[in-house]
Write a protein that holds these residues in place. Structure first.
Motif, PDB file in Angstrom:
ATOM      1  N   HIS A 109       0.819  -1.211   0.000  1.00  0.00           N
ATOM      2  CA  HIS A 109       0.000   0.000   0.000  1.00  0.00           C
ATOM      3  C   HIS A 109       0.857   1.267   0.000  1.00  0.00           C
ATOM      4  O   HIS A 109       0.549   2.230  -0.709  1.00  0.00           O
ATOM      5  N   GLU A 110       1.917   1.279   0.790  1.00  0.00           N
ATOM      6  CA  GLU A 110       2.781   2.461   0.824  1.00  0.00           C
ATOM      7  C   GLU A 110       3.411   2.708  -0.542  1.00  0.00           C
ATOM      8  O   GLU A 110       3.508   3.850  -1.008  1.00  0.00           O
ATOM      9  N   GLY A 111       3.847   1.632  -1.183  1.00  0.00           N
ATOM     10  CA  GLY A 111       4.428   1.779  -2.514  1.00  0.00           C
ATOM     11  C   GLY A 111       3.426   2.307  -3.513  1.00  0.00           C
ATOM     12  O   GLY A 111       3.759   3.138  -4.376  1.00  0.00           O
ATOM     13  N   PRO A 141       5.942  -1.082 -21.106  1.00  0.00           N
ATOM     14  CA  PRO A 141       5.582  -0.515 -19.814  1.00  0.00           C
ATOM     15  C   PRO A 141       4.224  -0.981 -19.319  1.00  0.00           C
ATOM     16  O   PRO A 141       4.028  -1.204 -18.135  1.00  0.00           O
ATOM     17  N   ALA A 142       3.255  -1.106 -20.252  1.00  0.00           N
ATOM     18  CA  ALA A 142       1.932  -1.569 -19.830  1.00  0.00           C
ATOM     19  C   ALA A 142       2.000  -2.995 -19.321  1.00  0.00           C
ATOM     20  O   ALA A 142       1.352  -3.361 -18.333  1.00  0.00           O
ATOM     21  N   ALA A 143       2.789  -3.844 -19.984  1.00  0.00           N
ATOM     22  CA  ALA A 143       2.934  -5.228 -19.533  1.00  0.00           C
ATOM     23  C   ALA A 143       3.603  -5.288 -18.169  1.00  0.00           C
ATOM     24  O   ALA A 143       3.236  -6.082 -17.311  1.00  0.00           O
ATOM     25  N   ALA A 144       4.586  -4.415 -17.966  1.00  0.00           N
ATOM     26  CA  ALA A 144       5.257  -4.371 -16.667  1.00  0.00           C
ATOM     27  C   ALA A 144       4.300  -3.919 -15.576  1.00  0.00           C
ATOM     28  O   ALA A 144       4.329  -4.416 -14.453  1.00  0.00           O
ATOM     29  N   ALA A 145       3.409  -2.968 -15.912  1.00  0.00           N
ATOM     30  CA  ALA A 145       2.433  -2.489 -14.948  1.00  0.00           C
ATOM     31  C   ALA A 145       1.491  -3.617 -14.534  1.00  0.00           C
ATOM     32  O   ALA A 145       1.145  -3.772 -13.360  1.00  0.00           O
ATOM     33  N   ALA A 146       1.081  -4.447 -15.492  1.00  0.00           N
ATOM     34  CA  ALA A 146       0.198  -5.560 -15.175  1.00  0.00           C
ATOM     35  C   ALA A 146       0.895  -6.555 -14.265  1.00  0.00           C
ATOM     36  O   ALA A 146       0.304  -7.099 -13.332  1.00  0.00           O
ATOM     37  N   ALA A 147       2.162  -6.813 -14.534  1.00  0.00           N
ATOM     38  CA  ALA A 147       2.903  -7.783 -13.724  1.00  0.00           C
ATOM     39  C   ALA A 147       3.084  -7.303 -12.297  1.00  0.00           C
ATOM     40  O   ALA A 147       3.144  -8.084 -11.360  1.00  0.00           O
ATOM     41  N   ALA A 148       3.112  -5.960 -12.121  1.00  0.00           N
ATOM     42  CA  ALA A 148       3.346  -5.404 -10.783  1.00  0.00           C
ATOM     43  C   ALA A 148       2.046  -5.198  -9.998  1.00  0.00           C
ATOM     44  O   ALA A 148       2.112  -4.880  -8.815  1.00  0.00           O
TER      45      ALA A 148
END
Length: 438
Positions: A72-74, A427-434
């Protein structure tokens, strides 16, 4: 819009503490902060940060996959907000209390509606006082309005009256499942089954899942606050008959039924839910059995086919504009409220720019359609496009009560990342993975 006179017509006699929890996401918080920062802070203070989930099969055995803890902080540092779970009853009460006294007219049902034309002819609403159970038969009256904003849910009476809708694509499609939701309060932690007590202390969600993907049956339980738990159970309608109870009959598109009445055939919703989940572990059965039957909601699982949603042709007639689930019913995962708040912030900005005009309403529909397709246009709800859509949400502060651009849009660093992401898919794929949420 200074000087505007606003009235809310509500068929129910009052607001009861019904429903499940709603996970308010980044996009929902940004939209709400664009309207009223104090209201957003008040609702946030009533929620809980879910730390993660425990996944089990229907016998209670842990499944091989388990979710890592939510950072949550991140999330707050990266996106300005994080997901917060708030009980729907608390949300609705906070929204109600934020309105000027007398804004909501309870026990009032719209029984007729002529849409008129923006700037030329007002809409005409025929109203009827209802009984405590929402039935009609009371006194009638007529009012006129320069704008009617219809947020009457996915069984929308407004769509049926104004659009002549009786089924898809304007109304959502039944997906063959039944959903039950409720809130349960325990006197103290000592009175809870051990598994629930541990989940409450760790702020964890508990899932019981049947086999298959997606699983046929699911039971979800999570804490909210003050020794309270919210539960949501979903199962195929065939499970009702398999449990030895009369068949549950989905409503017809022309029936005027609310979320508590639909399909209520034979025994009560609590008995149906307990019968379907009778072989589940005792912790879940204890929770279901101690629930006050009056606060259990039961309804069919309906969603719009988002590929068929056209925007203005589905949402706009004269002075009537459709918002929220009435416009775009998605899966029952809480995103519906977040998208309804997006609708509100966008419509308000269009009305500020253009007044109550055809131009304003058309601009609203044109702005919302791409967001609806971005959020719900794919079957897999964790695909990169949906993750990116939540994080890219941005809204103009609407007045002195809003909290400004730092809370209503992505932080500058994230805006830069999104701009880069539009040039390629990595970047979008990385966002999904995170993504780490429910």
């Amino acid at each position: 819009m200074p000087g505007a006179r606003v009235k809310v017509f509500e068929a129910a006699a009052g607001y009861r503490p019904q429903g499940a929890g709603v996970q308010i996401e980044i996009n929902g918080w940004r939209a709400l902060h664009a309207v009223d920062a104090q209201l957003a802070d008040r609702i946030r203070s009533q929620g809980i940060l879910i730390s993660g989930s425990i996944y089990m099969d229907e016998s209670g055995a842990r499944l091989p996959f388990q979710e890592p803890a939510v950072d949550h902080e991140g999330n707050i540092q990266a996106y300005g907000h994080t997901a917060v779970m708030v009980h729907w009853g608390d949300i609705r009460q906070s929204l109600f209390e934020a309105l000027p006294e007398g804004t909501v007219s309870f026990s009032t049902r719209v029984v007729g509606l002529t849409p008129g034309q923006p700037g030329r002819q007002p809409a005409v609403l025929q109203l009827q006082e209802t009984g405590g159970d929402g039935s009609g038969g009371g006194a009638a009256r007529t009012v006129t309005a320069g704008l009617v904003i219809a947020t009457d849910g996915y069984y929308s009476r407004t769509k049926r009256m104004v659009f002549g809708a009786s089924g898809p694509p304007l109304l959502p499609t039944f997906r063959g499942k039944l959903i039950w939701r409720a809130l349960v309060a325990y006197p103290d932690p000592a009175s809870m089954p051990a598994l629930l007590r541990q989940a409450g202390q760790a702020a964890q969600a508990l899932w019981w899942m049947a086999s298959g993907m997606p699983p046929e049956r699911t039971a979800l339980v999570y804490p909210v606050n003050d020794n309270r738990f919210v539960w949501t159970c979903a199962a195929p309608v065939g499970d009702i008959e398999a449990a030895g109870l009369p068949a549950w009959v989905p409503h017809r598109g022309d029936q005027d039924l609310g979320i508590q009445q639909t399909g209520a055939v034979g025994t009560d919703p609590q008995s149906r839910c307990l019968a379907v989940f009778r072989r589940h572990p005792p912790e879940l059965r204890d929770l279901l059995a101690r629930t006050d039957p009056r606060v259990i909601t039961e309804h069919g699982y309906y969603t719009h086919d988002m590929q068929l949603v056209q925007g203005a042709p589905d949402w706009l007639r004269g002075n009537v504009v459709i918002l929220g689930d009435a416009a775009h019913t998605g899966p029952p995962d809480g995103m519906g409220l977040n998208m309804a708040w997006e609708d509100v912030a966008t419509l308000a900005a269009c009305l500020q720019d253009h007044g109550v005009t055809q131009e304003a309403l058309t601009a609203y529909c044109d702005l919302r359609l791409p967001r609806v397709h971005a959020m719900w246009g794919e079957n897999d709800l964790v695909k990169p496009r949906r993750v990116a859509a939540k994080r890219a949400a941005a809204f103009r502060p609407l007045g002195p009560a809003s909290s400004g651009p730092e809370r209503t849009g992505p932080p500058p660093s994230q805006q830069h990342a999104q701009a880069q992401g539009q040039q390629g898919s990595a970047p979008a794929a990385a966002a999904a993975a995170a993504e780490k949420g429910h």
